[in-house]
Design a protein around this motif. Structure first.
Motif, PDB file in Angstrom:
ATOM      1  N   LYS A 177      18.246  55.041 -22.487  1.00  0.00           N
ATOM      2  CA  LYS A 177      18.258  54.955 -21.019  1.00  0.00           C
ATOM      3  C   LYS A 177      19.112  56.075 -20.422  1.00  0.00           C
ATOM      4  O   LYS A 177      18.780  56.666 -19.389  1.00  0.00           O
ATOM      5  CB  LYS A 177      18.799  53.592 -20.569  1.00  0.00           C
ATOM      6  N   THR A 221      17.158  59.186 -20.483  1.00  0.00           N
ATOM      7  CA  THR A 221      16.115  59.134 -19.439  1.00  0.00           C
ATOM      8  C   THR A 221      16.706  59.421 -18.064  1.00  0.00           C
ATOM      9  O   THR A 221      16.143  60.170 -17.257  1.00  0.00           O
ATOM     10  CB  THR A 221      15.426  57.761 -19.443  1.00  0.00           C
ATOM     11  N   ILE A 222      17.871  58.786 -17.791  1.00  0.00           N
ATOM     12  CA  ILE A 222      18.527  58.997 -16.490  1.00  0.00           C
ATOM     13  C   ILE A 222      18.936  60.448 -16.322  1.00  0.00           C
ATOM     14  O   ILE A 222      18.803  61.044 -15.247  1.00  0.00           O
ATOM     15  CB  ILE A 222      19.746  58.068 -16.363  1.00  0.00           C
ATOM     16  N   VAL A 234      17.544  63.091 -17.689  1.00  0.00           N
ATOM     17  CA  VAL A 234      16.344  63.879 -17.410  1.00  0.00           C
ATOM     18  C   VAL A 234      15.889  63.676 -15.960  1.00  0.00           C
ATOM     19  O   VAL A 234      15.514  64.614 -15.256  1.00  0.00           O
ATOM     20  CB  VAL A 234      15.214  63.517 -18.388  1.00  0.00           C
ATOM     21  N   SER A 235      15.922  62.396 -15.520  1.00  0.00           N
ATOM     22  CA  SER A 235      15.497  62.089 -14.139  1.00  0.00           C
ATOM     23  C   SER A 235      16.390  62.779 -13.125  1.00  0.00           C
ATOM     24  O   SER A 235      15.922  63.291 -12.098  1.00  0.00           O
ATOM     25  CB  SER A 235      15.511  60.573 -13.914  1.00  0.00           C
ATOM     26  N   LEU A 236      17.708  62.778 -13.403  1.00  0.00           N
ATOM     27  CA  LEU A 236      18.631  63.455 -12.480  1.00  0.00           C
ATOM     28  C   LEU A 236      18.351  64.949 -12.432  1.00  0.00           C
ATOM     29  O   LEU A 236      18.390  65.571 -11.367  1.00  0.00           O
ATOM     30  CB  LEU A 236      20.074  63.202 -12.923  1.00  0.00           C
ATOM     31  N   SER A 237      18.078  65.506 -13.596  1.00  0.00           N
ATOM     32  CA  SER A 237      17.753  66.933 -13.639  1.00  0.00           C
ATOM     33  C   SER A 237      16.482  67.230 -12.844  1.00  0.00           C
ATOM     34  O   SER A 237      16.419  68.184 -12.070  1.00  0.00           O
ATOM     35  CB  SER A 237      17.598  67.373 -15.097  1.00  0.00           C
ATOM     36  N   GLU A 238      15.468  66.364 -13.028  1.00  0.00           N
ATOM     37  CA  GLU A 238      14.218  66.551 -12.279  1.00  0.00           C
ATOM     38  C   GLU A 238      14.441  66.357 -10.785  1.00  0.00           C
ATOM     39  O   GLU A 238      13.865  67.057  -9.954  1.00  0.00           O
ATOM     40  CB  GLU A 238      13.162  65.575 -12.789  1.00  0.00           C
ATOM     41  N   SER A 239      15.296  65.369 -10.447  1.00  0.00           N
ATOM     42  CA  SER A 239      15.590  65.110  -9.036  1.00  0.00           C
ATOM     43  C   SER A 239      16.273  66.310  -8.396  1.00  0.00           C
ATOM     44  O   SER A 239      15.943  66.698  -7.266  1.00  0.00           O
ATOM     45  CB  SER A 239      16.468  63.864  -8.904  1.00  0.00           C
TER      46      SER A 239
END
Length: 865
Positions: free
Chosen positions: A28, A31-32, A34-39
């Motif tokens: 998790k 995943t977070i 990666v999501s923060l990087s994408e955000s």
């Protein structure tokens, strides 16, 4: 995970559940991450795309505040932020021809932005020009073009263009006027040189081969020499036209607007259908009308088509109609009807009640309900109602042809048939006369000196007079009665200028005459009075007339359009100056802001008065009997010095306050507030009523204060009247003429009230006896040319021509030239024709007096506007 760690027992390395939870947490976390990087990456992309729209947002912001400035020129021109944001959102919906499937790449967004801005400006233009009267549209476009691209001109050039800044020309006074330009352009030329010193190096104004053809061109704004067109800035070209060809300045401004905004000032939208499509039940639709224009008939036809006349009602507002209007408003809102409240400017105090009633009804309005309002501009109209309404202007279409059609549309066929042919002829003459006096207002101030509200009520009253006449016998008609009633009781009742009244009388005697009624004289070239009593026959004749007016129809000179352009461009510049000054005026003192705004005018005054000693006067005491003219000069000089002291002390005190050397007093505060508001301080204006703007006033006063000192020198030398005098150098030229009259009365030993002004272009022709004679130079003639007598001005002739020195004196009535081949023309202070000085007799052809009266021939002691 922490809970499981806390409750775990035994060897945690063998605790499978704990290890599984740990692995899940790590997954998790990744995943977070990666999501923060994408955000963050997406946020950067969105920020980049948003920044691409920032220039459009800045344009929208500028346009909004420029649009709000319109209320400085007319209280009715108000817009709310909510309405403007709706317009902005509508502009964003334009796709610019983009393919819906195309990705929003950076290039695609840029392409869309390139299409959005001109489309948005077009939307704003169409929206604003729908509720701005025609005479204000060019002003809005000029302000919009300059506000969006201020880099096209420096601040000084723009302020000089609109008249906020008057340059000191003392340093460039020796620069010769170009050989291709007339000497009359000396003043404007030197102001241009003082303002645009850098441009003088590239413009080559002394090159006659380069500029002669441009100066003579009928469309000079489009025919600049090739290398000037390429190298000169837009503002420099405008200033060139303003300095050398002011008769083409309006066209030059229209060309500037077209190039800067890609819009045509003459185009505007807004049919009743378009307005209705944009409206909502809770949004009143307001017609801003001009005197004599009434949209009621068109609205009734539109209502008949949309909802039927059974659902349409009207109330003419006035005394006692408030309750009726509210009752019908509630009924229409509930039943889905249309209500038109006419002339709501006559019920200004009731309009807040209308606002509250509309708000209370907003929750339960029928979807088909519409409220229509008609009003003339009014300074006390409630701003909220103005901002909430969907506004549009309604102006009577210009032209004699359309005016005649409106008149005959209001007269039924039965009304025209109800009488003999002479009555029908008189009605047509009346309709022509009514059209002429109304349409002549297009040529203010040469046509009429001001706007007279000749209206349908005047036409109706005159029609009743014509209908009451016994027209069976032409010889029995009392033409004097017709002239007297129309001149004194109806149309002439609105006229307060004696020379406008004379023009009105000339029209009445020209048209209401036996020769016109009997067809011996035409109404205009190629137009005789129709003898038919059939409404349809007369309408066919009217429809065959040309749509555009010609100066000859009014008896005006062929070059009147050049004057009209000058007047229109001056009106635009005055309005631009008002719009530019409204944001500068402050109710509180801010030293930084005041210093920024007032320092230029203080510096200008210091430059004007440098080394000229305007605040002192040395008068030699005269012995013996002092002549009235000499007494006038001494008094005028004393008056000028006193006023110069007042102005200089006020300016010096204001300068010290701005530098922090003195405290602000009420006196200095009032001076600063007036100057910030582009107004002449009351204390100064009380001393001399000069031009309206403070810069213009200071320049005009300084020039007169310097000139009067030269008058003092000549007076003390005893040769004041030995040389020609310039009345434009005096603050009170009318008192000079009174002093001359008193001196003539002494010399002739005649009562003062028995003397009249006599004049001639040759001194030998003046029967003045031993009375003093003054030679007046630098008089300008408008409305004709002069060569021994008044002559027609060609279409390409200058609007002003100089006349030779004219000799004036005062004598008894017997000294007046007995020849009937002359006409008295008014002498005004300046081209605005607001202040009358006197009148002079000019020679004309035999029996041509009425011709030159209708031509608006007049003399001016100054060519200032």
């Amino acid at each position: 995970l922490l809970r499981e760690l806390a409750t775990a027992s035994g060897n945690i390395l063998e605790n499978k559940a704990l290890i599984a939870s740990l692995n899940e947490t790590k997954e998790k976390s990744n995943t977070i991450k990666v999501s923060l990087s994408e955000s963050q990456s997406l946020q950067g992309t969105l920020d980049k795309q948003r920044e691409m729209y920032r220039p459009l947002a800045k344009v929208g912001s500028r346009v909004f505040f420029l649009t709000k400035d319109l209320k400085a020129i007319n209280h009715m021109y108000q817009i709310s932020l909510t309405v403007f944001l709706d317009l902005f959102q509508k502009g964003l919906q334009f796709d610019g021809g983009k393919n819906p499937g195309q990705k929003s790449s950076e290039a695609a967004v840029k392409t869309r932005l390139d299409a959005l801005q001109p489309n948005f400006l077009r939307l704003v233009y169409d929206f604003v020009c729908r509720w701005v009267l025609k005479r204000g549209r060019l002003t809005f476009c000029m302000d919009l073009a300059h506000g969006l691209e201020p880099e096209n001109s420096n601040k000084l050039e723009w302020e000089f263009f609109v008249g906020q800044y008057i340059p000191d020309t003392s340093d460039v006074a020796s620069v010769p006027v170009p050989s291709w330009a007339p000497e009359e352009q000396k003043g404007p030329f030197h102001k241009f040189v003082a303002t645009c010193e850098d441009a003088m190096k590239t413009l080559e104004l002394q090159n006659a081969n380069l500029w002669s053809a441009w100066f003579r061109s009928p469309v000079c704004e489009s025919n600049f020499p090739g290398k000037i067109e390429a190298n000169a800035s837009v503002m420099e070209k405008l200033l060139m036209v303003q300095a050398f060809r002011p008769d083409r300045l309006e066209s030059a401004m229209q060309l500037y607007v077209h190039k800067a905004l890609s819009i045509n000032d003459n185009s505007h939208g807004g049919t009743l259908q378009h307005i209705y499509d944009e409206s909502h039940p809770s949004t009143p639709i307001m017609f801003i009308t001009t005197p004599g224009a009434d949209p009621s008939a068109e609205l009734e036809e539109f209502a008949k088509e949309k909802v039927g006349l059974s659902k349409f009602d009207e109330v003419a507002m006035g005394q006692g109609q408030s309750e009726t209007a509210l009752r019908k408003l509630r009924a229409a809102a509930a039943e889905g009807g249309w209500l038109c409240l006419k002339n709501v400017h006559l019920a200004i105090s009731w309009l807040p009640t209308l606002e509250k009633e509309l708000h209370s009804l907003s929750e339960r309005m029928h979807d088909n309900f519409r409220l229509w309002l008609t009003t003339e501009p009014h300074d006390k109209f409630p701003p909220i109602l103005l901002q909430q309404s969907l506004k549009t202007t309604f102006e009577a279409p210009p032209g004699i042809k359309r005016n005649l059609m409106r008149t005959y549309d209001s007269w039924s066929p039965d009304f025209i048939r109800n009488g003999d042919a002479n009555r029908s002829k008189l009605l047509f003459i009346l309709s022509w006369f009514h059209a002429i006096v109304q349409e002549r207002r297009s040529y203010i101030p040469q046509g009429w000196t001001k706007f007279y509200e000749y209206s349908v009520a005047d036409l109706r009253s005159a029609t009743e007079i014509i209908s009451s006449l016994d027209t069976s016998d032409v010889k029995g008609l009392s033409w004097e009665t017709i002239h007297g009633l129309l001149e004194n009781a109806i149309y002439g009742g609105r006229v307060d200028n004696v020379y406008d009244f004379r023009t009105l009388g000339a029209y009445l005697r020209k048209y209401f005459s036996p020769s016109v009624l009997e067809g011996k004289s035409p109404l205009a070239q190629g137009l005789a009075v129709p003898a038919s009593c059939q409404h349809s026959d007369i309408m066919r004749l009217i429809e065959s007339l040309p749509s555009n007016n010609s100066p000859a129809q009014f008896g005006l000179p062929a070059n009147i359009d050049r004057m009209a352009q000058r007047a229109a461009s001056n009106n635009v510049l005055n309005l631009l100056r008002a719009m530019g000054k409204q944001s500068v005026s402050h109710h509180r003192f801010d030293r930084e802001e005041w210093n920024k705004s007032l320092k230029p005018i203080i510096h200008m005054w210091e430059k004007m008065t440098e080394g000229k000693d305007l605040t002192t006067l040395h008068l030699k005491r005269q012995r013996g009997d002092v002549s009235p003219v000499d007494s006038f000069v001494a008094l005028e000089a004393t008056y000028a010095v006193t006023l110069a002291q007042r102005v200089s002390s006020g300016m010096a005190a204001l300068s010290r306050v701005l530098k922090g050397k003195e405290l602000l007093t009420t006196y200095v505060y009032k001076i600063g507030q007036s100057l910030l508001s582009d107004m002449v301080p009351a204390e100064w204006e009380k001393g001399w009523e000069g031009p309206d703007g403070p810069s213009q006033w200071l320049q005009a006063f300084a020039a007169r204060a310097v000139a009067i000192k030269q008058w003092v020198v000549k007076m003390q030398a005893g040769n004041l009247l030995a040389e020609p005098v310039l009345l434009s150098q005096l603050m009170n030229p009318q008192i000079f003429l009174n002093a001359l009259r008193q001196e003539c009365a002494r010399r002739l030993q005649q009562p003062l009230d028995s003397l009249v002004l006599i004049s001639a272009f040759e001194k030998s022709q003046l029967d003045s006896g031993n009375a003093p004679v003054a030679s007046i130079e630098n008089l300008f003639l408008q409305g004709a040319s002069y060569s021994g007598q008044l002559m027609d001005a060609a279409a390409d002739a200058p609007t002003l021509v100089g006349v030779p020195h004219i000799y004036v004196s005062f004598g008894t009535k017997s000294a007046l030239q007995s020849s009937g081949d002359s006409v008295s023309v008014p002498v005004y202070f300046d081209l605005r024709r607001e202040k009358l000085l006197t009148e002079l007799a000019l020679q004309c052809g035999r029996g041509e007096q009425a011709k030159w009266i209708l031509a608006g021939a007049a003399l001016f002691i100054s060519d200032e506007e």
